[in-house]
Design a protein around this motif. Structure first.
Motif: not given
Length: 168
Positions: A120, A123-124, A127, A130, A144-147, A150
């Motif tokens: 997590t 992931d942050q 982000s 980005q 985006t968190n679309n694989p 990314v």
């Protein structure tokens, strides 16, 4: 001199060289990602690279990413070490095999939960990066968190780093 005709020609030559390099690199990635990187995106990226600041931003983000990964890895090692010490203490105190097996199961579950927290945090960080790249106006970057998206952004970053290392 920035306004001189020679400067404009140098800029055009650099832009063409960057675009050519980006097209070559884009041609080497899997086809399913190539179709997500149109000529217009490569052209915009080349123009941004020709102007400069992007490489410094990416280098700074890379350093932050590496420091974050190292820190999270150290946290994980410390967590595992605490669990090993706890188990060793149970063995020294002659706990029953059943209690040790139960503790192992608990430790496995705790480590899984800990790893989820680390993911997590990563992931942050993605982000945050980005957002930074989008605000800096780097073409192709948005939150985006679309694989697939990314992965496309990762390819774009790889292109930028390769170009930065060649120092055109």
């Amino acid at each position: 001199m920035p306004g001189s005709p020679g400067h404009a020609e140098d800029y055009q030559a650099r832009l063409y060289l960057l675009l050519s390099q980006l097209q070559k690199m884009a041609g080497e990635i899997p086809a399913k990602f190539q179709q997500r990187i149109p000529y217009e995106l490569l052209s915009s990226l080349a123009a941004s690279l020709a102007q400069g600041q992007i490489l410094e931003i990416v280098k700074m983000l890379t350093e932050v990413q590496q420091a974050t990964e190292k820190h999270l890895f150290q946290q994980r090692l410390q967590f595992i070490n605490r669990q090993k010490m706890e188990k060793q203490e149970m063995i020294v105190k002659n706990f029953s095999q059943a209690k040790i097996v139960a503790a192992d199961a608990k430790f496995k579950d705790e480590l899984k939960q800990h790893d989820m927290k680390l993911v997590t945090q990563l992931d942050q960080k993605v982000s945050d990066q980005q957002v930074t790249l989008e605000r800096a106006g780097v073409p192709g970057f948005f939150v985006t968190n679309n694989p697939t998206e990314v992965q496309v952004q990762m390819f774009l970053l790889e292109f930028i780093v390769k170009i930065g290392n060649k120092d055109f």
